[in-house]
Design a protein around this motif. Structure first.
Motif, PDB file in Angstrom:
ATOM      1  N   ILE A  80     -12.761   1.604  13.620  1.00  0.00           N
ATOM      2  CA  ILE A  80     -13.713   2.576  14.173  1.00  0.00           C
ATOM      3  C   ILE A  80     -12.914   3.768  14.678  1.00  0.00           C
ATOM      4  N   ASN A  81     -13.131   4.915  14.062  1.00  0.00           N
ATOM      5  CA  ASN A  81     -12.351   6.104  14.378  1.00  0.00           C
ATOM      6  C   ASN A  81     -13.160   7.043  15.266  1.00  0.00           C
ATOM      7  N   HIS A  82     -12.692   7.262  16.501  1.00  0.00           N
ATOM      8  CA  HIS A  82     -13.368   8.169  17.430  1.00  0.00           C
ATOM      9  C   HIS A  82     -12.685   9.534  17.499  1.00  0.00           C
ATOM     10  N   SER A  83     -11.721   9.765  16.614  1.00  0.00           N
ATOM     11  CA  SER A  83     -11.062  11.067  16.556  1.00  0.00           C
ATOM     12  C   SER A  83     -11.775  11.944  15.529  1.00  0.00           C
ATOM     13  N   SER A  84     -12.179  13.142  15.938  1.00  0.00           N
ATOM     14  CA  SER A  84     -12.963  14.018  15.059  1.00  0.00           C
ATOM     15  C   SER A  84     -12.126  14.641  13.950  1.00  0.00           C
ATOM     16  N   THR A  85     -10.800  14.662  14.119  1.00  0.00           N
ATOM     17  CA  THR A  85      -9.950  15.342  13.135  1.00  0.00           C
ATOM     18  C   THR A  85      -9.046  14.392  12.350  1.00  0.00           C
ATOM     19  N   LEU A  86      -8.939  13.167  12.789  1.00  0.00           N
ATOM     20  CA  LEU A  86      -7.949  12.268  12.195  1.00  0.00           C
ATOM     21  C   LEU A  86      -8.217  11.966  10.726  1.00  0.00           C
ATOM     22  N   ASP A  87      -9.476  11.769  10.352  1.00  0.00           N
ATOM     23  CA  ASP A  87      -9.790  11.393   8.972  1.00  0.00           C
ATOM     24  C   ASP A  87      -9.296  12.418   7.959  1.00  0.00           C
ATOM     25  N   GLN A  88      -9.189  13.688   8.373  1.00  0.00           N
ATOM     26  CA  GLN A  88      -8.761  14.734   7.449  1.00  0.00           C
ATOM     27  C   GLN A  88      -7.247  14.923   7.433  1.00  0.00           C
ATOM     28  N   GLN A  89      -6.534  14.240   8.330  1.00  0.00           N
ATOM     29  CA  GLN A  89      -5.074  14.357   8.344  1.00  0.00           C
ATOM     30  C   GLN A  89      -4.477  13.693   7.110  1.00  0.00           C
ATOM     31  N   VAL A  90      -3.358  14.229   6.623  1.00  0.00           N
ATOM     32  CA  VAL A  90      -2.734  13.758   5.381  1.00  0.00           C
ATOM     33  C   VAL A  90      -1.455  12.999   5.706  1.00  0.00           C
ATOM     34  N   PHE A  91      -1.264  11.863   5.025  1.00  0.00           N
ATOM     35  CA  PHE A  91      -0.111  10.998   5.258  1.00  0.00           C
ATOM     36  C   PHE A  91       0.590  10.684   3.941  1.00  0.00           C
ATOM     37  N   THR A  92       1.896  10.481   4.029  1.00  0.00           N
ATOM     38  CA  THR A  92       2.680   9.881   2.953  1.00  0.00           C
ATOM     39  C   THR A  92       3.424   8.698   3.559  1.00  0.00           C
ATOM     40  N   ALA A  93       3.149   7.499   3.069  1.00  0.00           N
ATOM     41  CA  ALA A  93       3.713   6.309   3.713  1.00  0.00           C
ATOM     42  C   ALA A  93       3.679   5.131   2.753  1.00  0.00           C
ATOM     43  N   SER A  94       4.505   4.128   3.073  1.00  0.00           N
ATOM     44  CA  SER A  94       4.544   2.879   2.304  1.00  0.00           C
ATOM     45  C   SER A  94       4.439   1.722   3.282  1.00  0.00           C
ATOM     46  N   PHE A  95       3.530   0.787   2.978  1.00  0.00           N
ATOM     47  CA  PHE A  95       3.351  -0.402   3.810  1.00  0.00           C
ATOM     48  C   PHE A  95       3.537  -1.637   2.939  1.00  0.00           C
ATOM     49  N   ILE A 146       0.864  -1.170   0.000  1.00  0.00           N
ATOM     50  CA  ILE A 146       0.000   0.000   0.000  1.00  0.00           C
ATOM     51  C   ILE A 146       0.905   1.226   0.000  1.00  0.00           C
ATOM     52  N   LEU A 147       0.850   2.017  -1.054  1.00  0.00           N
ATOM     53  CA  LEU A 147       1.641   3.237  -1.160  1.00  0.00           C
ATOM     54  C   LEU A 147       0.697   4.434  -1.103  1.00  0.00           C
ATOM     55  N   CYS A 148       1.007   5.388  -0.253  1.00  0.00           N
ATOM     56  CA  CYS A 148       0.149   6.555  -0.066  1.00  0.00           C
ATOM     57  C   CYS A 148       0.994   7.820  -0.164  1.00  0.00           C
ATOM     58  N   LYS A 149       0.530   8.765  -0.942  1.00  0.00           N
ATOM     59  CA  LYS A 149       1.211  10.049  -1.073  1.00  0.00           C
ATOM     60  C   LYS A 149       0.185  11.159  -0.917  1.00  0.00           C
ATOM     61  N   ASN A 150       0.379  11.954   0.126  1.00  0.00           N
ATOM     62  CA  ASN A 150      -0.564  13.045   0.427  1.00  0.00           C
ATOM     63  C   ASN A 150      -2.010  12.536   0.441  1.00  0.00           C
ATOM     64  N   SER A 151      -2.207  11.398   1.116  1.00  0.00           N
ATOM     65  CA  SER A 151      -3.530  10.770   1.181  1.00  0.00           C
ATOM     66  C   SER A 151      -4.172  11.041   2.537  1.00  0.00           C
ATOM     67  N   SER A 152      -5.470  11.279   2.541  1.00  0.00           N
ATOM     68  CA  SER A 152      -6.181  11.481   3.803  1.00  0.00           C
ATOM     69  C   SER A 152      -6.241  10.166   4.571  1.00  0.00           C
ATOM     70  N   PHE A 153      -6.315  10.280   5.896  1.00  0.00           N
ATOM     71  CA  PHE A 153      -6.417   9.065   6.691  1.00  0.00           C
ATOM     72  C   PHE A 153      -7.705   8.314   6.371  1.00  0.00           C
ATOM     73  N   GLU A 154      -8.754   9.034   6.008  1.00  0.00           N
ATOM     74  CA  GLU A 154     -10.017   8.379   5.653  1.00  0.00           C
ATOM     75  C   GLU A 154      -9.835   7.411   4.486  1.00  0.00           C
ATOM     76  N   SER A 155      -9.108   7.843   3.439  1.00  0.00           N
ATOM     77  CA  SER A 155      -8.884   6.963   2.292  1.00  0.00           C
ATOM     78  C   SER A 155      -7.948   5.816   2.654  1.00  0.00           C
ATOM     79  N   ILE A 156      -6.943   6.086   3.490  1.00  0.00           N
ATOM     80  CA  ILE A 156      -6.026   5.022   3.920  1.00  0.00           C
ATOM     81  C   ILE A 156      -6.784   4.002   4.771  1.00  0.00           C
ATOM     82  N   ARG A 157      -7.663   4.502   5.636  1.00  0.00           N
ATOM     83  CA  ARG A 157      -8.445   3.609   6.507  1.00  0.00           C
ATOM     84  C   ARG A 157      -9.272   2.621   5.692  1.00  0.00           C
TER      85      ARG A 157
END
Length: 222
Positions: A176-191, A153-164
């Protein structure tokens, strides 16, 4: 006669069609295709989910079409990736090799239908917004969109919602995400294929402050 092939979460599958075209299906995907293509007629399949197509070349009157919801893809002997999950905002097509023409499906409103097909070149991605029915194209790194075939899974400037959503399909889990802001956070990562869901969430939690706990097949974030 048509086959309806559905791949469950946590799995991937490869199918070879009667014309020797190869289709690699990602988790949570469904491909509808005929048991045999009729010689001299158009070849048509329908996709919900994500798939990588390696289409065999045939005569012009045996063109290959992929129907992915709001988008119809006219294939001209090529390799490409299509992502059309129902919960996603866009239908994405990434061309690896060859040429494809993109058309809005007939059910789209006439006012938004382009006068001409959108033609993709290798290394380009087309995104069709399901609400506006607009197609936008840009150059991309195709590996970002095809790495899933190797279990990555490769992610570049992807929202946590799409990664989830990708993680849920890849590992066959529920997040199950109980954080109100996490889904909008942006990540770049490789798994990579040897990493567990616990390893992935631990890495993500180090860059964005959240904790998680496991309850059977559910992961609760807070």
């Amino acid at each position: 006669l048509y086959n309806n092939l559905t791949v469950p979460f946590g799995k991937k599958f490869e199918v070879i069609l009667s014309d020797s075209s190869r289709v690699f299906l990602n988790a949570g995907s469904t491909l509808t295709y005929p048991t045999h293509f009729i010689e001299g007629q158009i070849r048509e399949v329908s996709l919900v989910g994500e798939a990588y197509f390696d289409v065999s070349k045939r005569k012009e009157n045996e063109a290959f079409w992929v129907h992915a919801g709001e988008m119809d893809i006219h294939v001209l002997g090529t390799s490409f990736n299509v992502s059309h999950y129902k919960e996603d905002r866009d239908v994405n097509t990434v061309l690896v090799e060859g040429r494809v023409e993109l058309h809005l499906a007939d059910k789209s409103s006439k006012g938004s239908t382009p006068k001409e097909a959108v033609v993709l070149l290798p290394g380009e991605k087309a995104s069709l917004n399901k609400q506006s029915h607009r197609i936008e194209t840009k150059s991309v790194n195709v590996d970002m969109y095809t790495a899933w075939r190797n279990g990555e899974i490769l992610c570049k400037n992807s929202s946590f919602e799409s990664i989830r959503k990708k993680l849920e399909r890849h590992f066959d889990i529920t997040i199950i995400n109980h954080s109100s802001t996490l889904d909008q956070q942006v990540f770049t990562a490789s798994f990579f294929r040897n990493e567990t869901i616990e390893m992935v969430l631990t890495y993500l939690s180090r860059t964005h402050d959240f904790k998680f706990k496991r309850d059977n097949n559910q992961f609760i974030l807070y």
